[in-house]
Design a protein around this motif. Structure first.
Motif, PDB file in Angstrom:
ATOM      1  N   GLY A  18       0.791  -1.226   0.000  1.00 32.99           N
ATOM      2  CA  GLY A  18       0.000   0.000   0.000  1.00 32.99           C
ATOM      3  C   GLY A  18       0.821   1.271   0.000  1.00 32.99           C
ATOM      4  O   GLY A  18       0.311   2.337   0.318  1.00 32.99           O
ATOM      5  N   LEU A  19       2.079   1.173  -0.418  1.00 32.15           N
ATOM      6  CA  LEU A  19       2.952   2.347  -0.423  1.00 32.15           C
ATOM      7  C   LEU A  19       2.882   3.123  -1.736  1.00 32.15           C
ATOM      8  O   LEU A  19       3.159   4.319  -1.754  1.00 32.15           O
ATOM      9  CB  LEU A  19       4.398   1.924  -0.139  1.00 32.15           C
ATOM     10  CG  LEU A  19       4.606   1.156   1.180  1.00 32.15           C
ATOM     11  CD1 LEU A  19       6.050   0.721   1.312  1.00 32.15           C
ATOM     12  CD2 LEU A  19       4.169   1.987   2.360  1.00 32.15           C
ATOM     13  N   VAL A  44       3.738   5.451 -11.456  1.00 31.50           N
ATOM     14  CA  VAL A  44       3.706   4.999 -10.075  1.00 31.50           C
ATOM     15  C   VAL A  44       3.453   6.218  -9.202  1.00 31.50           C
ATOM     16  O   VAL A  44       4.139   7.241  -9.316  1.00 31.50           O
ATOM     17  CB  VAL A  44       5.032   4.313  -9.684  1.00 31.50           C
ATOM     18  CG1 VAL A  44       5.030   3.936  -8.205  1.00 31.50           C
ATOM     19  CG2 VAL A  44       5.252   3.082 -10.551  1.00 31.50           C
ATOM     20  N   VAL A  45       2.452   6.113  -8.321  1.00 38.63           N
ATOM     21  CA  VAL A  45       2.048   7.234  -7.479  1.00 38.63           C
ATOM     22  C   VAL A  45       2.250   6.841  -6.020  1.00 38.63           C
ATOM     23  O   VAL A  45       1.805   5.767  -5.583  1.00 38.63           O
ATOM     24  CB  VAL A  45       0.572   7.608  -7.738  1.00 38.63           C
ATOM     25  CG1 VAL A  45       0.129   8.730  -6.822  1.00 38.63           C
ATOM     26  CG2 VAL A  45       0.373   7.978  -9.206  1.00 38.63           C
ATOM     27  N   LEU A  46       2.890   7.688  -5.278  1.00 39.87           N
ATOM     28  CA  LEU A  46       3.120   7.476  -3.854  1.00 39.87           C
ATOM     29  C   LEU A  46       1.823   7.695  -3.094  1.00 39.87           C
ATOM     30  O   LEU A  46       1.134   8.698  -3.284  1.00 39.87           O
ATOM     31  CB  LEU A  46       4.185   8.467  -3.377  1.00 39.87           C
ATOM     32  CG  LEU A  46       4.771   8.286  -1.997  1.00 39.87           C
ATOM     33  CD1 LEU A  46       5.524   6.972  -1.903  1.00 39.87           C
ATOM     34  CD2 LEU A  46       5.715   9.446  -1.689  1.00 39.87           C
ATOM     35  N   THR A  47       1.465   6.756  -2.230  1.00 39.47           N
ATOM     36  CA  THR A  47       0.262   6.886  -1.413  1.00 39.47           C
ATOM     37  C   THR A  47       0.608   7.636  -0.119  1.00 39.47           C
ATOM     38  O   THR A  47       1.789   7.823   0.198  1.00 39.47           O
ATOM     39  CB  THR A  47      -0.293   5.505  -1.035  1.00 39.47           C
ATOM     40  OG1 THR A  47       0.659   4.848  -0.189  1.00 39.47           O
ATOM     41  CG2 THR A  47      -0.598   4.663  -2.261  1.00 39.47           C
ATOM     42  N   PRO A  48      -0.395   8.073   0.624  1.00 33.08           N
ATOM     43  CA  PRO A  48      -0.102   8.685   1.926  1.00 33.08           C
ATOM     44  C   PRO A  48       0.720   7.756   2.830  1.00 33.08           C
ATOM     45  O   PRO A  48       1.633   8.211   3.528  1.00 33.08           O
ATOM     46  CB  PRO A  48      -1.487   8.971   2.509  1.00 33.08           C
ATOM     47  CG  PRO A  48      -2.344   9.201   1.299  1.00 33.08           C
ATOM     48  CD  PRO A  48      -1.830   8.200   0.288  1.00 33.08           C
ATOM     49  N   ALA A  49       0.427   6.462   2.804  1.00 40.18           N
ATOM     50  CA  ALA A  49       1.216   5.512   3.599  1.00 40.18           C
ATOM     51  C   ALA A  49       2.656   5.449   3.093  1.00 40.18           C
ATOM     52  O   ALA A  49       3.595   5.331   3.889  1.00 40.18           O
ATOM     53  CB  ALA A  49       0.579   4.131   3.552  1.00 40.18           C
ATOM     54  N   ARG A  92       4.286   7.940   1.624  1.00 34.67           N
ATOM     55  CA  ARG A  92       4.931   9.175   2.070  1.00 34.67           C
ATOM     56  C   ARG A  92       5.338   9.070   3.533  1.00 34.67           C
ATOM     57  O   ARG A  92       6.436   9.456   3.912  1.00 34.67           O
ATOM     58  CB  ARG A  92       4.024  10.383   1.862  1.00 34.67           C
ATOM     59  CG  ARG A  92       4.652  11.678   2.390  1.00 34.67           C
ATOM     60  CD  ARG A  92       3.795  12.894   2.146  1.00 34.67           C
ATOM     61  NE  ARG A  92       3.878  13.399   0.804  1.00 34.67           N
ATOM     62  CZ  ARG A  92       4.940  13.986   0.258  1.00 34.67           C
ATOM     63  NH1 ARG A  92       6.035  14.112   0.939  1.00 34.67           N
ATOM     64  NH2 ARG A  92       4.900  14.446  -0.967  1.00 34.67           N
ATOM     65  N   GLN A  93       4.457   8.499   4.351  1.00 37.56           N
ATOM     66  CA  GLN A  93       4.762   8.327   5.772  1.00 37.56           C
ATOM     67  C   GLN A  93       5.972   7.414   5.958  1.00 37.56           C
ATOM     68  O   GLN A  93       6.838   7.675   6.800  1.00 37.56           O
ATOM     69  CB  GLN A  93       3.549   7.765   6.524  1.00 37.56           C
ATOM     70  CG  GLN A  93       3.789   7.548   8.001  1.00 37.56           C
ATOM     71  CD  GLN A  93       4.093   8.841   8.740  1.00 37.56           C
ATOM     72  OE1 GLN A  93       3.452   9.851   8.499  1.00 37.56           O
ATOM     73  NE2 GLN A  93       5.076   8.808   9.605  1.00 37.56           N
ATOM     74  N   THR A 153       9.395   8.503   7.784  1.00 35.11           N
ATOM     75  CA  THR A 153       9.909   7.744   8.925  1.00 35.11           C
ATOM     76  C   THR A 153      11.336   7.292   8.668  1.00 35.11           C
ATOM     77  O   THR A 153      12.208   7.418   9.537  1.00 35.11           O
ATOM     78  CB  THR A 153       8.999   6.530   9.210  1.00 35.11           C
ATOM     79  OG1 THR A 153       7.697   7.015   9.541  1.00 35.11           O
ATOM     80  CG2 THR A 153       9.531   5.679  10.340  1.00 35.11           C
ATOM     81  N   ALA A 154      11.589   6.771   7.475  1.00 34.01           N
ATOM     82  CA  ALA A 154      12.945   6.333   7.127  1.00 34.01           C
ATOM     83  C   ALA A 154      13.917   7.506   7.166  1.00 34.01           C
ATOM     84  O   ALA A 154      15.043   7.365   7.649  1.00 34.01           O
ATOM     85  CB  ALA A 154      12.944   5.684   5.738  1.00 34.01           C
TER      86      ALA A 154
END
Length: 81
Positions: free
Chosen positions: A5-6, A21-26, A28-29, A33-34
Motif C-alpha cells: 500500500g505504499l 507509479v504514485v506514492l500513497t499517503p502511507a 509518504r509516511q 519515517t525512514a
C-alpha cells in the motif's frame, strides 16, 4: 511496494503503453519515517567519526556482508582455528 500500500499504479495519460507509479499517503509516511531514522544515524554515528573511521567502518561492513554471503566463513588467522 504496491502490495504494502505504499504506491499505486495508474495509467499514463501521455502514453497508453505505460504506467505512472504514485506514492500513497502511507508511502509518504514510510519515506518520512525512514528519513528520520537516517538523520538519527547520521547525527549519532556518522557525524562523530573522522573520515578515516568512516573508511574503516565501510571496510568492516563490506567484510561482514561478504562473509554473510558465504556458507562457512574462514578464519583469518591460524590462532582463530
Amino acid at each position: 511496494m504496491q502490495q504494502r500500500g505504499l504506491v499505486t499504479r495508474e495509467e499514463c495519460a501521455d502514453d497508453a503503453r505505460g504506467s505512472v507509479v504514485v506514492l500513497t499517503p502511507a508511502g509518504r509516511q514510510a519515506i518520512e519515517t525512514a528519513a528520520r531514522h537516517v538523520a538519527a544515524v547520521h547525527r549519532h554515528l556518522i557525524d562523530l567519526l573522522t573520515p578515516a573511521e568512516i573508511d574503516a567502518l565501510g571496510a568492516l561492513t563490506h567484510r561482514v556482508v561478504d562473509l554473510l554471503g558465504r556458507r562457512a566463513p574462514q578464519p583469518r588467522h591460524a590462532s582463530e582455528v
